[in-house]
Design a protein around this motif. Structure first.
Motif, PDB file in Angstrom:
ATOM      1  N   LEU A 274      -3.362   6.129   8.216  1.00 23.39           N
ATOM      2  CA  LEU A 274      -3.236   6.345   9.654  1.00 23.39           C
ATOM      3  C   LEU A 274      -2.641   5.109  10.337  1.00 23.39           C
ATOM      4  CD1 LEU A 274      -3.917   8.303  12.003  1.00 23.39           C
ATOM      5  CD2 LEU A 274      -6.071   7.054  12.252  1.00 23.39           C
ATOM      6  N   ILE A 275      -3.210   3.943  10.007  1.00 21.00           N
ATOM      7  CA  ILE A 275      -2.706   2.704  10.624  1.00 21.00           C
ATOM      8  C   ILE A 275      -1.252   2.470  10.208  1.00 21.00           C
ATOM      9  CG2 ILE A 275      -3.023   0.206  10.784  1.00 21.00           C
ATOM     10  CD1 ILE A 275      -6.000   0.680  10.121  1.00 21.00           C
ATOM     11  N   GLU A 276      -0.995   2.702   8.930  1.00 22.23           N
ATOM     12  CA  GLU A 276       0.372   2.480   8.423  1.00 22.23           C
ATOM     13  C   GLU A 276       1.356   3.400   9.131  1.00 22.23           C
ATOM     14  OE1 GLU A 276       3.880   3.209   6.082  1.00 22.23           O
ATOM     15  OE2 GLU A 276       2.283   4.676   6.242  1.00 22.23           O
TER      16      GLU A 276
ATOM     17  N   PHE B  59       0.841  -1.198   0.000  1.00 19.40           N
ATOM     18  CA  PHE B  59       0.000   0.000   0.000  1.00 19.40           C
ATOM     19  C   PHE B  59       0.881   1.255   0.000  1.00 19.40           C
ATOM     20  CE2 PHE B  59      -2.116   3.323   2.517  1.00 19.40           C
ATOM     21  CZ  PHE B  59      -3.237   3.539   1.740  1.00 19.40           C
ATOM     22  N   ALA B  60       1.853   1.263   0.911  1.00 18.56           N
ATOM     23  CA  ALA B  60       2.741   2.431   1.004  1.00 18.56           C
ATOM     24  C   ALA B  60       3.510   2.613  -0.306  1.00 18.56           C
ATOM     25  CB  ALA B  60       3.709   2.257   2.166  1.00 18.56           C
ATOM     26  N   GLY B  61       4.009   1.499  -0.839  1.00 21.15           N
ATOM     27  CA  GLY B  61       4.780   1.582  -2.086  1.00 21.15           C
ATOM     28  C   GLY B  61       3.939   2.102  -3.232  1.00 21.15           C
ATOM     29  N   SER B  62       2.681   1.676  -3.281  1.00 19.85           N
ATOM     30  CA  SER B  62       1.815   2.105  -4.384  1.00 19.85           C
ATOM     31  C   SER B  62       1.374   3.551  -4.207  1.00 19.85           C
ATOM     32  CB  SER B  62       0.566   1.221  -4.454  1.00 19.85           C
ATOM     33  OG  SER B  62       0.935  -0.116  -4.632  1.00 19.85           O
ATOM     34  N   LEU B  63       1.033   3.921  -2.959  1.00 21.10           N
ATOM     35  CA  LEU B  63       0.468   5.256  -2.749  1.00 21.10           C
ATOM     36  C   LEU B  63       1.540   6.343  -2.661  1.00 21.10           C
ATOM     37  CD1 LEU B  63      -2.158   6.833  -2.288  1.00 21.10           C
ATOM     38  CD2 LEU B  63      -1.871   6.458   0.160  1.00 21.10           C
ATOM     39  N   TYR B  64       2.537   6.116  -1.806  1.00 21.15           N
ATOM     40  CA  TYR B  64       3.562   7.151  -1.647  1.00 21.15           C
ATOM     41  C   TYR B  64       4.655   7.000  -2.704  1.00 21.15           C
ATOM     42  CZ  TYR B  64       1.749   6.227   3.105  1.00 21.15           C
ATOM     43  OH  TYR B  64       0.966   5.949   4.185  1.00 21.15           O
TER      44      TYR B  64
ATOM     45  N   LEU C 182      10.965  19.554  16.683  1.00 23.13           N
ATOM     46  CA  LEU C 182      10.263  18.265  16.641  1.00 23.13           C
ATOM     47  C   LEU C 182       9.156  18.285  15.579  1.00 23.13           C
ATOM     48  CD1 LEU C 182       9.993  15.495  18.048  1.00 23.13           C
ATOM     49  CD2 LEU C 182       8.193  16.528  19.419  1.00 23.13           C
ATOM     50  N   TRP C 183       8.370  19.368  15.591  1.00 17.89           N
ATOM     51  CA  TRP C 183       7.251  19.437  14.657  1.00 17.89           C
ATOM     52  C   TRP C 183       7.735  19.504  13.200  1.00 17.89           C
ATOM     53  CZ3 TRP C 183       2.646  17.829  15.122  1.00 17.89           C
ATOM     54  CH2 TRP C 183       2.043  17.814  16.386  1.00 17.89           C
ATOM     55  N   VAL C 184       8.773  20.279  12.982  1.00 15.29           N
ATOM     56  CA  VAL C 184       9.294  20.367  11.605  1.00 15.29           C
ATOM     57  C   VAL C 184       9.767  18.990  11.131  1.00 15.29           C
ATOM     58  CG1 VAL C 184      11.148  21.309  10.177  1.00 15.29           C
ATOM     59  CG2 VAL C 184       9.889  22.806  11.721  1.00 15.29           C
ATOM     60  N   THR C 185      10.475  18.290  12.029  1.00 12.19           N
ATOM     61  CA  THR C 185      10.957  16.946  11.665  1.00 12.19           C
ATOM     62  C   THR C 185       9.776  16.024  11.370  1.00 12.19           C
ATOM     63  OG1 THR C 185      12.765  17.340  13.204  1.00 12.19           O
ATOM     64  CG2 THR C 185      12.524  15.104  12.385  1.00 12.19           C
ATOM     65  N   LEU C 186       8.757  16.081  12.213  1.00  8.55           N
ATOM     66  CA  LEU C 186       7.589  15.226  11.996  1.00  8.55           C
ATOM     67  C   LEU C 186       6.875  15.578  10.685  1.00  8.55           C
ATOM     68  CD1 LEU C 186       6.103  14.916  15.596  1.00  8.55           C
ATOM     69  CD2 LEU C 186       7.269  13.162  14.249  1.00  8.55           C
ATOM     70  N   VAL C 187       6.793  16.871  10.419  1.00 11.07           N
ATOM     71  CA  VAL C 187       6.143  17.308   9.172  1.00 11.07           C
ATOM     72  C   VAL C 187       6.906  16.751   7.966  1.00 11.07           C
ATOM     73  CG1 VAL C 187       5.789  19.332   7.695  1.00 11.07           C
ATOM     74  CG2 VAL C 187       4.983  19.356  10.056  1.00 11.07           C
ATOM     75  N   LEU C 188       8.233  16.870   8.028  1.00  7.80           N
ATOM     76  CA  LEU C 188       9.032  16.368   6.908  1.00  7.80           C
ATOM     77  C   LEU C 188       8.847  14.863   6.717  1.00  7.80           C
ATOM     78  CD1 LEU C 188      12.404  18.303   7.320  1.00  7.80           C
ATOM     79  CD2 LEU C 188      10.533  18.785   5.757  1.00  7.80           C
ATOM     80  N   LEU C 189       8.646  14.173   7.832  1.00  5.30           N
ATOM     81  CA  LEU C 189       8.502  12.711   7.739  1.00  5.30           C
ATOM     82  C   LEU C 189       7.107  12.298   7.283  1.00  5.30           C
ATOM     83  CD1 LEU C 189      10.435  11.552  10.941  1.00  5.30           C
ATOM     84  CD2 LEU C 189      11.083  11.120   8.581  1.00  5.30           C
ATOM     85  N   PHE C 190       6.093  13.032   7.774  1.00  4.91           N
ATOM     86  CA  PHE C 190       4.729  12.555   7.528  1.00  4.91           C
ATOM     87  C   PHE C 190       3.957  13.323   6.462  1.00  4.91           C
ATOM     88  CE2 PHE C 190       5.737  10.710  11.629  1.00  4.91           C
ATOM     89  CZ  PHE C 190       5.287   9.426  11.450  1.00  4.91           C
ATOM     90  N   LEU C 191       4.440  14.495   6.094  1.00  2.17           N
ATOM     91  CA  LEU C 191       3.688  15.273   5.104  1.00  2.17           C
ATOM     92  C   LEU C 191       3.545  14.539   3.755  1.00  2.17           C
ATOM     93  CD1 LEU C 191       2.114  17.857   4.677  1.00  2.17           C
ATOM     94  CD2 LEU C 191       4.200  18.960   3.881  1.00  2.17           C
ATOM     95  N   PRO C 192       4.590  13.840   3.279  1.00  2.00           N
ATOM     96  CA  PRO C 192       4.407  13.115   2.013  1.00  2.00           C
ATOM     97  C   PRO C 192       3.195  12.181   2.025  1.00  2.00           C
ATOM     98  CG  PRO C 192       6.722  13.161   2.580  1.00  2.00           C
ATOM     99  CD  PRO C 192       5.982  13.756   3.741  1.00  2.00           C
ATOM    100  N   LYS C 193       2.904  11.603   3.191  1.00  2.00           N
ATOM    101  CA  LYS C 193       1.749  10.700   3.268  1.00  2.00           C
ATOM    102  C   LYS C 193       0.465  11.498   3.061  1.00  2.00           C
ATOM    103  CE  LYS C 193       4.342   7.930   6.578  1.00  2.00           C
ATOM    104  NZ  LYS C 193       4.411   6.510   6.551  1.00  2.00           N
ATOM    105  N   ILE C 194       0.435  12.683   3.650  1.00  2.00           N
ATOM    106  CA  ILE C 194      -0.768  13.516   3.502  1.00  2.00           C
ATOM    107  C   ILE C 194      -0.877  14.005   2.055  1.00  2.00           C
ATOM    108  CG2 ILE C 194      -1.903  15.613   4.359  1.00  2.00           C
ATOM    109  CD1 ILE C 194      -0.983  14.792   7.026  1.00  2.00           C
ATOM    110  N   LEU C 195       0.259  14.360   1.482  1.00  2.00           N
ATOM    111  CA  LEU C 195       0.234  14.809   0.086  1.00  2.00           C
ATOM    112  C   LEU C 195      -0.298  13.700  -0.830  1.00  2.00           C
ATOM    113  CD1 LEU C 195       3.634  16.725  -0.221  1.00  2.00           C
ATOM    114  CD2 LEU C 195       1.344  17.686   0.012  1.00  2.00           C
ATOM    115  N   ALA C 196       0.080  12.476  -0.514  1.00  2.00           N
ATOM    116  CA  ALA C 196      -0.413  11.349  -1.319  1.00  2.00           C
ATOM    117  C   ALA C 196      -1.932  11.256  -1.214  1.00  2.00           C
ATOM    118  CB  ALA C 196       0.234  10.055  -0.861  1.00  2.00           C
ATOM    119  N   LEU C 197      -2.443  11.513  -0.018  1.00  2.00           N
ATOM    120  CA  LEU C 197      -3.905  11.498   0.158  1.00  2.00           C
ATOM    121  C   LEU C 197      -4.560  12.663  -0.584  1.00  2.00           C
ATOM    122  CD1 LEU C 197      -4.394  10.469   3.893  1.00  2.00           C
ATOM    123  CD2 LEU C 197      -5.002   9.165   1.847  1.00  2.00           C
ATOM    124  N   VAL C 198      -3.884  13.806  -0.582  1.00  2.00           N
ATOM    125  CA  VAL C 198      -4.422  14.961  -1.321  1.00  2.00           C
ATOM    126  C   VAL C 198      -4.541  14.606  -2.808  1.00  2.00           C
ATOM    127  CG1 VAL C 198      -3.955  17.348  -2.015  1.00  2.00           C
ATOM    128  CG2 VAL C 198      -3.538  16.638   0.330  1.00  2.00           C
TER     129      VAL C 198
END
Lengths: 691, 185
Positions: A465-467, A247-252, A426-442
């Motif tokens: 979310l689970i992933e 799923f991650a490979g296909s979406l992100y 911390l927040w910037v690091t988290l954003v950099l790590l997780f934003l691509p997932k949100i962008l994929a959803l967008v």
């Protein structure tokens, strides 16, 4: 205006990308340095800053690749301007004047899967109507006698069924010198002159006929193009762990691939399979030397693909990534432990590239590929060091008592608080790590059809979310695994070349305890120390500790195919390859369910290969596939000795090399067959050879 | 001399295999040849009888020459040899091992109907074309390309040694032939 646009398209991407990466890193670094530099910079703080800089470069490079990929895909989708599409007319790919080889190097792989995959690709290729000019080539480096004999039988079965429609060739190398790269090089040396292109496949690769034809068409369209890498999408696994990765490979994955293609341009990378290569320049420039020194950093170049791409680029050839081409698939390890094992093999090859980063003559981007390859494994021990350094720093900070009154000041001077800066880091690091997932959803939100292929936006969001939660738990485990691998390699412990365990299977309790028991113990020990000595740090550290404490149950749970299938039924972790199964994958499934005629061999306690050698048909085919060689008395004596040893002491008394020796020479084979049939007590004989 | 060697030498003192003289001696050999022929694909009893007789004749001939050794092994060898000789004759080969192997694989792979009858000499129909039509072309004709290892010049490889060599050369102590850092095969 058009010229300006062309210049911008050609020259802008890389400066833009690298500027963004550097600016992000500098920004994050400034935040951290302002947070930790109260009263000068200690050695430990300097180490922290250096580690953080390296890690931020790594994270922001990844983030901006995904972010740019997002923009590329969003723009294309909205404007309806796909890049060259796989659905373009393919008539120009009709060959005749030249041939393309589909080469599949295999090493002790499941022959059923290997040949079923080739059959599925053959069927797909025939369906395009452009199968002329393609030839299949199984380049076997298999050492295991049982698998070797089975490969031959599968090859024979297929050639019988297909006749001359599309030739399928098979050869087993006498010596597997230089492993996979040597296998390909030997192919080029022996038959390279026959082909203009070769499409390199892995044992678990699947490519659709349309994609194969399109790859040839694109190569024909640009005579300076030496290699096109079509990114493979992970498919076909059922375990929870694998479905999550699929799923991650296909979406992100598509974001990252589009981003990579944007800034890599004509100096992209080779990922080892699912790529088409122009044979002559490959032969001219990609012969790999042995690196000086001994393993693990010397000797054969293990991860040959990066180096081959760099050598082609060095010689002035184009190497491209084709993010717009679909129809390229691969299978991934089914469990966390298998994934780690694969990492162990890849880790050594990637770390070996550290020696090539500064080698003369390579293009800067090739050096970057090497460096990124190294970082993909070195990042784990660096994170580990960063965590340790942060913990130690927190401990020292906790020892300091705040002083409120300095000198003759009557008013207290409150200690400066850096909570805002630290939280921002911390927040910037988290954003950099997780934003691509949100962008994929967008992206999914922008394209309803695509969202449907992922099970709908809501379920895809739940899956993300689970992933994300599970990846938080899995990350520290992989960090410890990879750190261990890097340490072992730095201590010059070489890896063998174990075949991969590719099929679905599940992790047992003992296996999980063996692999993760140490992780759990480390978590408890570190957690205890942190809780007692640096309680503030302990709470920040809990996500890492939770992943390690839960590693055994998580590893077992995620390996479950039943759970993976149940989630599939619930519409979670769905991928386009599952919701709209491509014909080539369906064909593979059908081929795998077809009953494969077993090799008729007598029932007995002997190993399969000796029993199979009693079957005159199997024996005769194997004999026919060997090359004749002049007989020598010395060899004859050695082979007689081995045959006698086999008879008297059983198969276990022979090493793998000795078994291969018996099977690799016609005189040995004849001895073996005759002796088995002349045994005083005969095991139940096999059915007739042609019965 | 170790006990392992002396144990093996004991084999020399074991009695030789039973001589090839009585019907009882022949029976197990015949039985084994029948089994082997069956495994080769000879199902018809008439064909089996003819071929068994020929094999036994050859085994007896070997016995008269004192080359019997292990009768069962000789019988299997002779069956095999009988098949190869027939293939050579049928195809007009000149003992080319590759061609004989391919022909053997063709018939034993079940690609040539009626071959056992022809082998037993009970059929007049030539199978030359049928056998030749079955091709076991595992690999195509050779079409070689040259693929030599390409040099990769590593940075800093043996840097100290290279610097020392350069200094020595500069001082005129050593010649100019010192190795470069190029990595060849």
């Amino acid at each position: 205006m058009k010229r300006l646009s062309t210049i911008a398209t050609r020259h802008l991407p890389r400066p833009l990308y690298f500027t963004l990466v550097l600016l992000t890193t500098v920004f994050c670094l400034s935040l951290l340095s302002s947070a930790i530099q109260d009263g000068g910079l200690s050695t430990l703080e300097l180490v922290l800053l250096i580690l953080y800089t390296i890690l931020m470069l790594w994270i922001s490079a990844s983030f901006w690749t995904a972010a740019i990929g997002f923009l590329v895909l969003a723009f294309q989708d909205r404007g309806g301007e796909g890049a060259e599409s796989a659905s373009e007319p393919t008539a120009s790919a009709e060959t005749g004047a030249f041939k393309t080889a589909l080469v599949m190097p295999v090493y002790n792989e499941d022959p059923e899967r290997v040949f079923a995959g080739l059959r599925a690709m053959f069927d797909s290729l025939v369906a395009t109507g452009h199968s002329d000019g393609f030839e299949f080539f199984v380049l076997s480096d298999t050492r295991e006698p049982d698998i070797w004999l089975q490969e031959e039988q599968h090859w024979r079965r297929w050639t019988e069924e297909l006749g001359d429609r599309v030739p399928l060739f098979y050869r087993n190398r006498v010596e597997n010198t230089a492993r996979k790269s040597g296998n390909l090089a030997d192919f080029c040396r022996d038959w390279g002159g026959r082909y203009r292109y070769m499409i390199v496949l892995d044992a678990d690769s699947i490519m659709s006929g349309e994609t194969l034809v399109e790859m040839v068409r694109r190569m024909e369209a640009d005579r300076r193009l030496a290699l096109i890498q079509v990114p493979p999408v992970p498919v076909n696994r059922s375990s929870f762990f694998a479905r999550m990765l699929q799923f991650a490979g296909s979406l992100y994955g598509r974001l990252f691939v589009a981003g990579l293609a944007f800034w890599q341009r004509d100096t992209a990378n080779f990922w080892g399979h699912n790529a088409i290569i122009r044979v002559r320049p490959f032969a001219d420039h990609c012969g790999l030397p042995k690196l000086p020194g001994r393993e693990p950093f010397g000797g054969d170049i293990l991860s040959h693909d990066f180096v081959e791409a760099a050598l082609l680029a060095r010689a002035g050839w184009k190497v491209r990534l084709a993010p717009d081409l679909g129809g390229s698939y691969e299978e991934i390890p089914p469990t966390l432990i298998d994934y780690a094992k694969r990492d162990r093999r890849w880790c050594q090859g990637n770390l070996q590239h550290a020696r090539l980063i500064l080698a003369q003559g390579f293009k800067p981007l090739s050096r970057l590929h090497f460096a990124m390859g190294v970082m993909s494994y070195a990042a784990s021990p660096l994170w580990l060091l960063f965590l340790i350094a942060t913990g130690v720093e927190a401990y020292f900070k906790s020892l300091q008592q705040p002083e409120y009154f300095f000198g003759y000041n009557v008013m207290p001077i409150w200690p400066e608080s850096y909570v805002v800066e630290m939280t921002t880091v911390l927040w910037v690091t988290l954003v950099l790590l997780f934003l691509p997932k949100i962008l994929a959803l967008v992206l999914l939100a922008l394209d309803r059809d695509e969202a449907r292929r992922f099970g709908g936006l809501l379920k895809a969001s739940l899956s993300v979310l689970i992933e994300s939660l599970l990846s938080v738990l899995l990350a520290p485990v992989l960090m410890l695994f990879q750190s261990k691998f890097v340490a072992a390699i730095l201590l010059r412990t070489s890896v063998g070349w174990p075949a991969q365990q590719r099929g679905d299977h599940q992790t047992g309790v003992l296996e999980a305890l063996g692999a993760h028991g140490v992780h759990t113990l480390i978590a408890f020990a570190v957690g205890y120390v942190a809780y007692v000595h640096v309680p503030d740090f302990f709470w920040w550290f809990t996500p890492v500790l939770a992943g390690l404490v839960l590693s055994v149950p998580v590893s077992i749970l995620t390996s479950r195919t039943s759970l993976g299938l149940r989630l599939k039924e619930a519409g979670l972790f769905l991928t386009p390859a599952e919701t709209e199964e491509p014909p080539v994958l369906r064909r593979l499934e059908e081929r795998l369910t077809e009953p494969s005629p077993p090799i008729e061999a007598p029932v007995g306690e002997r190993a399969f290969w000796t029993r199979a050698m009693m079957n005159p048909g199997v024996y005769a085919l194997h004999d026919a596939l060997l090359h004749d060689e002049p007989q020598t008395r010395r060899r004859r004596h050695i082979l007689e000795g081995l045959a006698l040893q086999l008879q008297d002491e059983g198969e276990d008394s022979l090493s793998l090399r000795e078994k291969r020796a018996l099977l690799s020479h016609r005189d040995g084979l004849h001895l073996l067959h005759t002796r088995l049939w002349a045994a005083p007590t005969l095991e139940a004989p096999p059915p007739p050879a042609n019965g | 001399m170790g006990s392992g060697v002396s144990d093996r030498l004991d084999v020399l003192d074991e009695p030789a295999p039973a001589a090839w003289s009585t019907t009882e001696d022949r029976a197990p050999v015949e039985q084994r040849v029948r089994l082997y022929l069956n495994a080769l694909g000879v199902q018809d009893s008439q064909e089996t009888e003819v071929l068994v007789r020929r094999v036994i004749e050859r085994v007896e001939f070997r016995a008269t020459l004192g080359q019997l050794g292990e009768p069962l092994e000789v019988a299997i060898e002779e069956t095999h040899r009988l098949l190869d000789r027939w293939l050579v004759a049928e195809l007009g080969l000149e003992s080319d091992p590759d061609q004989i192997s391919a022909a053997r694989a063709a018939v034993l792979g079940g690609h040539v109907p009626g071959w056992t009858r022809r082998w037993a000499g009970l059929s007049e129909d030539s199978l030359t074309e049928s056998i030749r039509a079955v091709r076991f072309q595992a690999v195509p004709e050779h079409a070689p390309l040259t693929m030599e290892p390409n040099p990769i010049r590593l940075c800093c490889h043996r840097l100290v040694r290279r610097l020392a060599a350069r200094v020595l050369r500069w001082l005129g102590i050593r010649g100019r032939h010192h190795a470069s850092a190029e990595v060849q095969a």
